[in-house]
Structure formats: C-alpha cells, structure tokens
Design a protein around this motif. Structure first.
Motif, PDB file in Angstrom:
ATOM      1  N   ILE A  56       1.319  14.381  -7.971  1.00 52.50           N
ATOM      2  CA  ILE A  56       1.148  14.437  -6.525  1.00 52.50           C
ATOM      3  C   ILE A  56      -0.270  14.029  -6.137  1.00 52.50           C
ATOM      4  O   ILE A  56      -0.489  13.295  -5.169  1.00 52.50           O
ATOM      5  N   ARG A  57      -1.231  14.495  -6.907  1.00 56.14           N
ATOM      6  CA  ARG A  57      -2.632  14.192  -6.615  1.00 56.14           C
ATOM      7  C   ARG A  57      -2.902  12.694  -6.716  1.00 56.14           C
ATOM      8  O   ARG A  57      -3.583  12.099  -5.875  1.00 56.14           O
ATOM      9  N   GLN A  58      -2.375  12.066  -7.754  1.00 63.33           N
ATOM     10  CA  GLN A  58      -2.550  10.627  -7.917  1.00 63.33           C
ATOM     11  C   GLN A  58      -1.871   9.843  -6.796  1.00 63.33           C
ATOM     12  O   GLN A  58      -2.377   8.822  -6.338  1.00 63.33           O
ATOM     13  N   ALA A  59      -0.722  10.335  -6.349  1.00 67.45           N
ATOM     14  CA  ALA A  59      -0.011   9.662  -5.260  1.00 67.45           C
ATOM     15  C   ALA A  59      -0.812   9.712  -3.969  1.00 67.45           C
ATOM     16  O   ALA A  59      -0.810   8.755  -3.185  1.00 67.45           O
ATOM     17  N   PHE A  60      -1.486  10.832  -3.728  1.00 68.58           N
ATOM     18  CA  PHE A  60      -2.337  10.933  -2.543  1.00 68.58           C
ATOM     19  C   PHE A  60      -3.476   9.921  -2.601  1.00 68.58           C
ATOM     20  O   PHE A  60      -3.877   9.375  -1.571  1.00 68.58           O
ATOM     21  N   ILE A  61      -4.013   9.684  -3.780  1.00 67.62           N
ATOM     22  CA  ILE A  61      -5.087   8.698  -3.919  1.00 67.62           C
ATOM     23  C   ILE A  61      -4.538   7.283  -3.827  1.00 67.62           C
ATOM     24  O   ILE A  61      -5.122   6.398  -3.195  1.00 67.62           O
ATOM     25  N   LEU A  62      -3.384   7.064  -4.458  1.00 66.37           N
ATOM     26  CA  LEU A  62      -2.800   5.730  -4.540  1.00 66.37           C
ATOM     27  C   LEU A  62      -2.509   5.143  -3.160  1.00 66.37           C
ATOM     28  O   LEU A  62      -2.810   3.972  -2.906  1.00 66.37           O
ATOM     29  N   THR A  63      -1.934   5.944  -2.270  1.00 66.16           N
ATOM     30  CA  THR A  63      -1.433   5.406  -1.004  1.00 66.16           C
ATOM     31  C   THR A  63      -2.537   4.770  -0.166  1.00 66.16           C
ATOM     32  O   THR A  63      -2.471   3.571   0.144  1.00 66.16           O
ATOM     33  N   PRO A  64      -3.586   5.505   0.224  1.00 61.20           N
ATOM     34  CA  PRO A  64      -4.643   4.845   1.007  1.00 61.20           C
ATOM     35  C   PRO A  64      -5.433   3.815   0.204  1.00 61.20           C
ATOM     36  O   PRO A  64      -5.911   2.820   0.766  1.00 61.20           O
ATOM     37  N   ALA A  65      -5.574   4.033  -1.117  1.00 61.49           N
ATOM     38  CA  ALA A  65      -6.312   3.068  -1.937  1.00 61.49           C
ATOM     39  C   ALA A  65      -5.611   1.713  -1.939  1.00 61.49           C
ATOM     40  O   ALA A  65      -6.259   0.660  -1.825  1.00 61.49           O
ATOM     41  N   THR A  66      -4.295   1.720  -2.065  1.00 66.23           N
ATOM     42  CA  THR A  66      -3.537   0.472  -2.079  1.00 66.23           C
ATOM     43  C   THR A  66      -3.642  -0.255  -0.747  1.00 66.23           C
ATOM     44  O   THR A  66      -3.929  -1.463  -0.701  1.00 66.23           O
ATOM     45  N   TRP A  67      -3.424   0.456   0.347  1.00 66.02           N
ATOM     46  CA  TRP A  67      -3.454  -0.177   1.670  1.00 66.02           C
ATOM     47  C   TRP A  67      -4.848  -0.709   2.000  1.00 66.02           C
ATOM     48  O   TRP A  67      -4.980  -1.792   2.576  1.00 66.02           O
ATOM     49  N   THR A  68      -5.885   0.034   1.625  1.00 71.28           N
ATOM     50  CA  THR A  68      -7.248  -0.428   1.903  1.00 71.28           C
ATOM     51  C   THR A  68      -7.591  -1.654   1.074  1.00 71.28           C
ATOM     52  O   THR A  68      -8.162  -2.634   1.576  1.00 71.28           O
ATOM     53  N   ALA A  69      -7.240  -1.623  -0.212  1.00 71.95           N
ATOM     54  CA  ALA A  69      -7.531  -2.764  -1.089  1.00 71.95           C
ATOM     55  C   ALA A  69      -6.805  -4.015  -0.620  1.00 71.95           C
ATOM     56  O   ALA A  69      -7.385  -5.111  -0.580  1.00 71.95           O
ATOM     57  N   VAL A  70      -5.552  -3.872  -0.262  1.00 69.87           N
ATOM     58  CA  VAL A  70      -4.782  -5.032   0.201  1.00 69.87           C
ATOM     59  C   VAL A  70      -5.377  -5.590   1.492  1.00 69.87           C
ATOM     60  O   VAL A  70      -5.518  -6.815   1.651  1.00 69.87           O
ATOM     61  N   ALA A  71      -5.752  -4.716   2.427  1.00 66.02           N
ATOM     62  CA  ALA A  71      -6.344  -5.180   3.680  1.00 66.02           C
ATOM     63  C   ALA A  71      -7.657  -5.916   3.437  1.00 66.02           C
ATOM     64  O   ALA A  71      -7.945  -6.943   4.070  1.00 66.02           O
ATOM     65  N   LEU A  72      -8.477  -5.411   2.525  1.00 63.97           N
ATOM     66  CA  LEU A  72      -9.760  -6.061   2.219  1.00 63.97           C
ATOM     67  C   LEU A  72      -9.553  -7.451   1.634  1.00 63.97           C
ATOM     68  O   LEU A  72     -10.174  -8.425   2.076  1.00 63.97           O
ATOM     69  N   PHE A  73      -8.688  -7.562   0.640  1.00 63.67           N
ATOM     70  CA  PHE A  73      -8.472  -8.864   0.012  1.00 63.67           C
ATOM     71  C   PHE A  73      -7.684  -9.805   0.922  1.00 63.67           C
ATOM     72  O   PHE A  73      -7.878 -11.025   0.863  1.00 63.67           O
ATOM     73  N   ALA A  74      -6.815  -9.257   1.754  1.00 66.20           N
ATOM     74  CA  ALA A  74      -6.072 -10.099   2.697  1.00 66.20           C
ATOM     75  C   ALA A  74      -6.982 -10.688   3.763  1.00 66.20           C
ATOM     76  O   ALA A  74      -6.656 -11.709   4.381  1.00 66.20           O
TER      77      ALA A  74
END
Length: 494
Positions: free
Chosen positions: A78-96
C-alpha cells in the motif's frame, strides 16, 4: 542494507516504483513517435523536438527499469502504491513537456512553465490551455496535446479502478472489483481488467473519430477531437473549440462526452450481457441531472435571449454536458447568457461524472452518499429512536466508505479555499481566482471571467499562478489523498 533515516524507506523498497515509472516512460517515448511522424509528413521542423525528446524519455525510462529490476516479484505494498501514483503522473508530465518546450512554437518554447502547464493540463484531462492561435499551431503539437489527454483518460480509469479502491481513497473502496482484495498487492488488478477496458476505450475513440469525419471534420481534426472527447479532456485544434464546427458535430460530441463520463466497467458488463448500463445508480443520477439542468437552461435561453428551441437545446445540452463531464469544450461563450447561467455553470464545475470514468470532479457517487447521509440525519431528528440503515445501490454502506466521503468533501473545500487565497495573494482577481482553483481541482478546463472563461485562456496568468494550478490539477486528478499523504511526516517514518 543502507537506510535513509529521515524517509524510513530502503532503496530496495523503492525498486518496484522505479521499475513501473520507467516502464511508463518507455511507453510515453513510443507515443512521441506519432506526432513526430505527423510533423515529418507536414515537413514541420518540430519533428526533431519529438525525436530528441523520445530518445531522452526512453533513456530515462530504461535506466529506471534497470534500477528497479526484480522489484516487482512480490507485488506492491500500500505504501509503495501511494508513492507510485503521484510519482508516475509527475514524471510523465515532466517528460511530456519536453517536446513542447523544444518545439519552434514560441508560446511553449520561451517558457518551460507554459510547456509543463500544458502537459499537466493535458495528462490530467483538465483542458486548460496557454496556447493562443491554435488554428496556426504545428500539427505535431496539436496531436501531442490530444494524445496526452487520451493517455491520461485511460490512465485515470486504471488508477480509479485498480489502485484507489485498494488504498481506501475517498470512498473509492466501494467500487472494488471482484478480482481485487484488501491485501497489500494492488498491481494484479490492473492486469485483470486492462485489456477489456483498453478495447472499449479504443473502440469508442475509433467510433467517435469516424462519426466526426462523416459529420464534416477533416481526418486530422476528427482523430484529434475523438482523442479528447472520449477522454473528457477538451483540447481542440481551434480557438473556437467546438463552436468552430457544425450542429451535427456538437451532438456527436455530446454523446461521446457522456460515454466517457460513464463507468467503463459497465461497458464490459454490458458486452458480457451481465447487466444494463442504466441500472447503475451513478448513471441514472448523472443522466437525470443533465436532462433537468439542460432543460432549465434551454428554457432560459428561449425566454430571455430569444433562441430558437432547437438551437437553445443544443447549446444548453452541449455546454452542460461539457462542464459536468469535465470535458471543457465550448460551443459558444456561455458567460453572456446572464447571471443565472454563470452561477449554474460555476456550481456544475464541482460535480463531475461517474467513478471509473475519464471525468474529474467530485464524482456523482459521493454526492449520492452525502444525500443518503443527510436524509438519514433528518429522519433521525424526526424519529430519534428510529433505525435507518445506510445503503448504496442495494448494498449496505460500510462505515469506512462513509468516513472517506465525508473527509473527501471536507478536504476538497479546504484545498479549494487555500488555493483560491494563494491565487489572490499572487494577484488574481476574485472571480478568476475562485473559478481557476475549482476548474483545476475538478479538472474541468475553462473558468469564469474575461481572462480564463470559455472565450479566453490561461496564458495571461503569472507563472506563479500557473505552477499553483499545475499542482492543483494533479491534486484533483489523483483524488487529493494520494498526493497530500506524501506531505505528512508520518508517511515517511518506518
């Protein structure tokens, strides 16, 4: 094993997060090939920006995948999922944002703030834009904006169905699928339903594009608008938005905006003959709301503005559906319809569509649960010793779901108030600030007033305001909790 005391997390614990973020970036790099090919075909030099950005994105993704190799064997906690969700969206937005910033289009090239704002707005399907002169924008940029919204739409469906319920976010646990459980592992749910949802999503997009083309759009416009209609994103290829196309096109848009705002799991059940879509409580409430408000607004236009009944019905239905589903298209500047219309659209901005759909907002099911609670409270005032069971869609409402919904409502309006105050401190006027904050949190797109209304855009806002709104878009898209919990010290302790 080396341990970071302040974070309370080991490097191996972050390995699965790095691996999944890296895999997502590799997929994003592959998606950049499409606008690159379009610019090559159009002989636009921006193809180089997409080529270089794709290489950088793929390189970063590959490094993360290698760094997180083997980390997914035990699934996600659960803890990793909480980190994964915003980390993925932020990383994708930055590279996009890279190809936008590297393009020859001056409005994006001269400001990384603008490029990142446009990227985050697209990925979160908000639809707010800083681009003036869309009719003359490079085709690759226009297609990339549409692709970002399409990817963000299917991304939030997967997040809302596969991750948020298992995290107990905002009452989402009510929509846990049969293949899920309350264990620490949330990743397998994505694999169980991704193929079916993707097939429905692609099918709706293809059908929408074909109908747009038959209604008179060029093939490019048809594809670009189909990508942003089904995703309820609202990016257009023209400054006139859907007002630049005919009545038939607008009715098609109404149908597919609504289709994008319905739970995609219901489409799967419908295809498997497991039940009718309109038996779902959320769907009935959403459709009833749209019909009632559209009828009220159409009557207002006929009586006070002299619209013909057919034209009034089309404009009212189009703009009401667009705002409630958080798409953000406009067929005309509805702010000139009078104070009733302005107040009505402001209220509609908060609502949103169904859970498990591409739309943003506070979601219909939360309003239904709050209505249940209010009705039960009033009945207890009349009958103090009565017992009034709480149910939703024929099932008992667990206490944790009720608590999550109440907390979500409270947190939403706290965040809304704080963001409004920050925007006003930056220098925005009251109307712009209150509408910009809610349109970002609810991922709607246009706000109110002459600056960011349906006839304006967000380009004139100061950079500080754009960064605040960029954060608000991510906060609202990920249902508040998944972002704010990372700001609490207790989350990072062992």
């Amino acid at each position: 094993m080396q341990r970071t005391k302040s974070l309370g997390l080991t490097v191996p614990a972050l390995a699965p997060v790095a691996s999944l973020v890296g895999g997502t970036l590799l997929a994003l790099a592959a998606a950049m090939v499409l606008p690159m090919a379009v610019d090559l075909w159009a002989r636009n030099p921006d193809w180089r920006a997409f080529a270089v950005s794709a290489g950088l994105t793929a390189g970063a993704g590959a490094l993360l995948v290698v760094a997180g190799r083997g980390g997914l064997r035990g699934g996600l906690t659960i803890r990793q999922a909480f980190i994964l969700t915003p980390a993925t969206w932020t990383a994708v937005a930055l590279f996009a944002a890279l190809p936008l910033y590297a393009s020859d289009y001056a409005q994006l090239r001269d400001s990384f703030t603008n490029a990142f704002f446009e990227s985050m707005s697209g990925l979160t399907t908000t639809g707010s834009t800083v681009i003036v002169g869309l009719d003359s924008a490079p085709p690759g940029v226009l297609l990339w904006r549409a692709i970002l919204q399409w990817l963000g739409g299917i991304g939030i469906i997967a997040t809302a169905i596969a991750i948020l319920p298992a995290l107990g976010v905002g009452g989402m646990q009510l929509f846990r699928t049969e293949s899920s459980d309350r264990s620490e592992k949330v990743l397998p749910r994505v694999r169980d339903i991704a193929a079916a949802i993707a097939a429905v999503y692609v099918g709706l997009t293809a059908l929408c594009a074909a109908l747009y083309w038959l209604a008179g759009m060029t093939p490019f416009d048809a594809v670009a608008h189909a990508l942003t209609t089904v995703s309820t994103g609202g990016y257009s290829t023209t400054d006139l938005s859907m007002g630049g196309f005919g009545p038939g096109t607008q009715w098609i848009a109404i149908a597919f905006m609504l289709a994008g705002a319905l739970p995609f799991v219901l489409y799967i059940r419908l295809l498997r003959s497991e039940g009718a879509v309109f038996l779902d409580s959320q769907v009935r409430t959403l459709v009833l709301l749209l019909v009632c408000v559209s009828t009220l607004l159409a009557t207002w236009l006929v009586v006070t503005h002299g619209y013909a009944p057919g034209e009034a019905a089309r404009h009212a239905a189009f703009n009401v559906v667009s705002v409630v589903t958080t798409t953000g298209y406009a067929s005309t500047d509805y702010l000139v319809w009078g104070n009733l219309a302005v107040g009505l659209f402001f209220a509609l901005t908060f609502i949103g569509g169904c859970t498990g759909s591409t739309s943003g907002g506070m979601k219909i099911f939360r309003f239904e649960i709050m209505a249940q609670m209010l009705r039960a409270h009033f009945r207890r005032l009349i009958y103090p010793h009565g017992v009034f069971p709480r149910t939703y869609a024929g099932r008992p409402l667990p206490d944790d779901v009720v608590a999550s919904v109440v907390v979500f409502f409270s947190l939403f309006f706290i965040c809304y108030s704080l963001i409004t105050l920050v925007l006003m401190a930056i220098g925005l006027d009251f109307v712009t600030a209150i509408s910009a904050s809610v349109t970002a949190l609810a991922n709607v797109g246009p706000g109110l007033g002459p600056i960011i209304g349906p006839a304006g855009n967000f380009a004139p806002l100061p950079d500080a305001a754009k960064w605040v709104l960029t954060f608000a878009m991510l906060l609202g898209r990920l249902e508040l909790f998944t972002v704010l919990i990372l700001l609490t010290p207790g989350f990072w302790r062992e």
